[in-house]
Design an enzyme around this catalytic site. Structure first.
Site, PDB file in Angstrom:
ATOM      1  N   GLY A   1       0.797  -1.220   0.000  1.00 52.00           N
ATOM      2  CA  GLY A   1       0.000   0.000   0.000  1.00 52.00           C
ATOM      3  C   GLY A   1       0.832   1.274   0.000  1.00 52.00           C
TER       4      GLY A   1
ATOM      5  N   GLU B   1       0.585  -8.871  -5.157  1.00 52.69           N
ATOM      6  CA  GLU B   1       2.023  -9.030  -4.932  1.00 52.69           C
ATOM      7  C   GLU B   1       2.326 -10.337  -4.214  1.00 52.69           C
ATOM      8  OE1 GLU B   1       3.017  -6.057  -1.326  1.00 52.69           O
ATOM      9  OE2 GLU B   1       1.956  -5.099  -2.952  1.00 52.69           O
TER      10      GLU B   1
ATOM     11  N   ARG C   1       8.132 -13.672   2.773  1.00 55.53           N
ATOM     12  CA  ARG C   1       8.469 -13.846   4.194  1.00 55.53           C
ATOM     13  C   ARG C   1       7.385 -14.663   4.876  1.00 55.53           C
ATOM     14  NH1 ARG C   1       5.911  -8.809   3.709  1.00 55.53           N
ATOM     15  NH2 ARG C   1       3.964  -8.747   4.884  1.00 55.53           N
TER      16      ARG C   1
HETATM   17  C1  MV4 Z   1      -5.264  -2.178  -5.200  1.00 55.11           C
HETATM   18  C2  MV4 Z   1      -6.521  -1.718  -4.766  1.00 55.11           C
HETATM   19  C3  MV4 Z   1      -7.469  -1.444  -5.728  1.00 55.11           C
HETATM   20  N1  MV4 Z   1      -7.187  -1.600  -7.035  1.00 55.11           N
HETATM   21  N2  MV4 Z   1      -5.023  -2.319  -6.520  1.00 55.11           N
HETATM   22  C4  MV4 Z   1      -3.128  -1.964  -0.954  1.00 55.11           C
HETATM   23  C5  MV4 Z   1      -2.070  -2.818  -0.355  1.00 55.11           C
HETATM   24  C6  MV4 Z   1      -1.356  -3.375  -1.506  1.00 55.11           C
HETATM   25  N3  MV4 Z   1      -0.827  -4.665  -1.169  1.00 55.11           N
HETATM   26  C7  MV4 Z   1      -2.373  -3.413  -2.587  1.00 55.11           C
HETATM   27  N4  MV4 Z   1      -3.417  -2.533  -2.205  1.00 55.11           N
HETATM   28  C8  MV4 Z   1      -4.477  -2.276  -3.015  1.00 55.11           C
HETATM   29  N5  MV4 Z   1      -4.289  -2.456  -4.337  1.00 55.11           N
HETATM   30  C9  MV4 Z   1      -5.978  -2.028  -7.400  1.00 55.11           C
HETATM   31  N6  MV4 Z   1      -5.715  -2.154  -8.696  1.00 55.11           N
HETATM   32  C10 MV4 Z   1      -6.741  -1.555  -3.418  1.00 55.11           C
HETATM   33  C11 MV4 Z   1      -5.714  -1.829  -2.533  1.00 55.11           C
HETATM   34  C12 MV4 Z   1      -6.030  -1.605  -1.162  1.00 55.11           C
HETATM   35  C13 MV4 Z   1      -6.042  -2.632  -0.238  1.00 55.11           C
HETATM   36  C14 MV4 Z   1      -5.712  -3.931  -0.595  1.00 55.11           C
HETATM   37  C15 MV4 Z   1      -5.720  -4.949   0.323  1.00 55.11           C
HETATM   38  C16 MV4 Z   1      -6.040  -4.660   1.639  1.00 55.11           C
HETATM   39  C17 MV4 Z   1      -6.342  -3.391   2.020  1.00 55.11           C
HETATM   40  C18 MV4 Z   1      -6.363  -2.367   1.095  1.00 55.11           C
HETATM   41  C19 MV4 Z   1      -6.688  -1.080   1.494  1.00 55.11           C
HETATM   42  C20 MV4 Z   1      -6.687  -0.084   0.589  1.00 55.11           C
HETATM   43  C21 MV4 Z   1      -6.346  -0.327  -0.727  1.00 55.11           C
END
Ligand code: MV4
Length: 447
Positions: free
Chosen positions: A165, A288, A292
């Site tokens: 994030g 991703e 770990r």
């Molecule tokens: C995103 C998304 C919406 N659309 N990608 C946030 C953490 C990172 N690992 C990936 N994240 C996100 N990617 C797209 N194309 C929304 C998030 C995201 C989110 C993802 C998982 C858990 C919590 C989150 C909180 C806000 C945004």
């Protein structure tokens, strides 16, 4: 098998690793900072060495001190836990050149997966669903605008060196895309020393579902099912569970199989987590691969009956995995609550200090992973996670009841914790029905 391992971490995860080693007949060497000197959990290691002052950058992150302690302590391996040096490919490479096994993937795999754009490319090659977006890095504004028009707004700009994030920016129209590109690039350059960015369609109101995988150096790759980590606030997970509620069986199977394909394509070994988001229609997309062991690994241990830390150590020692895919059950429901020394009433500010009174939770189906005790002083220098409470029950209904019971019988006095917030979440009908997305906490309790 190793005779001795150095644990390059602190707190609950250091203790978790000491325990696994003790059961395997492996001696442990602990490291500690001046802030952690004298902490009771260090007594459960065979030896402990101070590596510097309180600040992590002066102690737990000092690679030269960790390596020289490993040499003096005469260990054959280093377990990094999570955080600190766990995903530092350079550290893993130094371990290799010093002939110390790093309990984790090869530095080459870590380097590859640390580059989120490269990981996304690899996912596409391995036929793992990715979010529609740029085909590689963004080269200029015109290209970004063209992609956004093709896939439609809103879009998300992500830093290739980011992850978890960090370094993300939403854009809802041409004008905001132009400024988001500038800002994202400048921020990524400043934060990571790498301004590479890529673009994805922004998935609104997603769920966060991740797949635990384990791979050995003999070509065996298995998944250990999924964890749902949707209940979070500002990228800090609060509650994790398995199985993921409301996930269709076919989606679960497809995600787990996709995770295995990705790990095979990356030549990845040891424990890893393949992170997906699931949109409101139930489509899953790769985000991703975390190289770990994660904080929430106990959830998977409870439903599968497999000790992931022991498995990591076996794999690092070159042993084959002691289980095959068909030996990995998903039994019942496990839920974990993260207990942080934070004040939810004051914007989750850290709440360090002395624990004056402590009553641990217990009983059927309860696991408590923590280094705390009455009289323990929580340091302001490190992450505020102080304990993980995990329950395992036949059904989700039973697991929620067990978690409420365990949380309410536990007492941690002297500091503020996230326990009252966790209890409130466990009582909301949206959580009980499994109908939440990653915006739930902020929507339900604004500020
Ligand atoms: C995103 C998304 C919406 N659309 N990608 C946030 C953490 C990172 N690992 C990936 N994240 C996100 N990617 C797209 N194309 C929304 C998030 C995201 C989110 C993802 C998982 C858990 C919590 C989150 C909180 C806000 C945004």
């Amino acid at each position: 098998m190793f005779k001795r391992i150095l644990v390059a971490n602190r707190g609950e995860i250091a203790l978790r690793i000491f325990r696994a080693c003790r059961e395997m007949g492996i001696e442990t060497v602990a490291i500690f900072s001046e802030a952690d000197r004298g902490a009771a959990y260090l007594d459960l290691a065979d030896e402990a060495y101070c590596v510097g002052p309180p600040r992590a950058t002066d102690s737990y992150l000092k690679m030269d001190r960790v390596i020289s302690t490993a040499e003096i302590g005469n260990v054959q391996a280093i377990h990094p836990g999570y955080g600190f040096l766990a995903e530092n490919a350079h550290f893993a490479e130094i371990c290799r050149s010093c002939k110390i096994e790093f309990v984790g993937p090869s530095h080459e795999a870590m380097q590859l997966l640390g580059d989120k754009n490269a990981a996304r490319d690899l996912a596409r090659k391995a036929d793992v669903p990715t979010v529609p977006g740029s085909d590689g890095l963004l080269e200029n504004e015109a290209q970004a605008l063209a992609i956004a028009h093709e896939i439609g707004f809103p879009v998300l700009i992500k830093a290739s060196a980011g992850g978890g994030g960090r370094g993300m920016r939403v854009a809802r129209n041409d004008l905001s895309l132009k400024s988001a590109l500038q800002q994202a690039k400048a921020e990524a350059q400043a934060a990571f020393g790498n301004g590479d960015i890529y673009l994805e369609k922004y998935v609104g109101h997603p769920r966060h579902v991740e797949v635990q995988i384990m791979a050995d150096t003999h070509g065996n790759v298995v998944h250990l099912w999924e964890r749902d980590c949707t209940m979070q606030r500002r990228h800090q997970k609060l509650i994790e569970e398995s199985p993921s509620p409301q996930l269709a069986d076919e989606t679960r199977q497809a995600m787990c199989e996709a995770a295995v394909r990705l790990v095979q394509a990356a030549d990845y070994t040891n424990a890893g987590t393949v992170e997906f988001i699931v949109d409101e229609e139930g489509h899953h997309y790769f985000i991703e691969l975390n190289a770990r062991i994660q904080v929430e690994h106990p959830v998977t241990e409870m439903i599968t009956g497999i000790d992931l830390i022991k498995a990591q150590i076996l794999v690092a020692a070159g042993e084959p995995l002691p289980f095959a895919q068909e030996d990995i059950p998903s039994r019942g429901v496990a839920i974990e609550c993260r207990i942080n020394a934070e004040d939810p009433e004051h914007n989750f500010r850290p709440s360090p200090g002395k624990i004056t009174h402590f009553v641990p939770p217990g009983g059927f189906g309860v696991r408590f992973d923590s280094h705390i005790h009455a009289g323990y002083e929580i340091s302001p220098y490190y992450d505020s996670l102080i304990a993980k409470l995990i329950v395992h029950q036949p059904t989700r209904h039973d697991a929620i009841a067990c978690m409420r019971r365990a949380l309410s019988e536990m007492r941690i006095d002297g500091i503020k914790t996230t326990v009252p917030l966790l209890l409130k979440i466990l009582e909301t009908s949206d959580f009980v029905e499994g109908r939440v997305d990653t915006t739930f906490v902020e929507r339900t309790w604004p500020s």
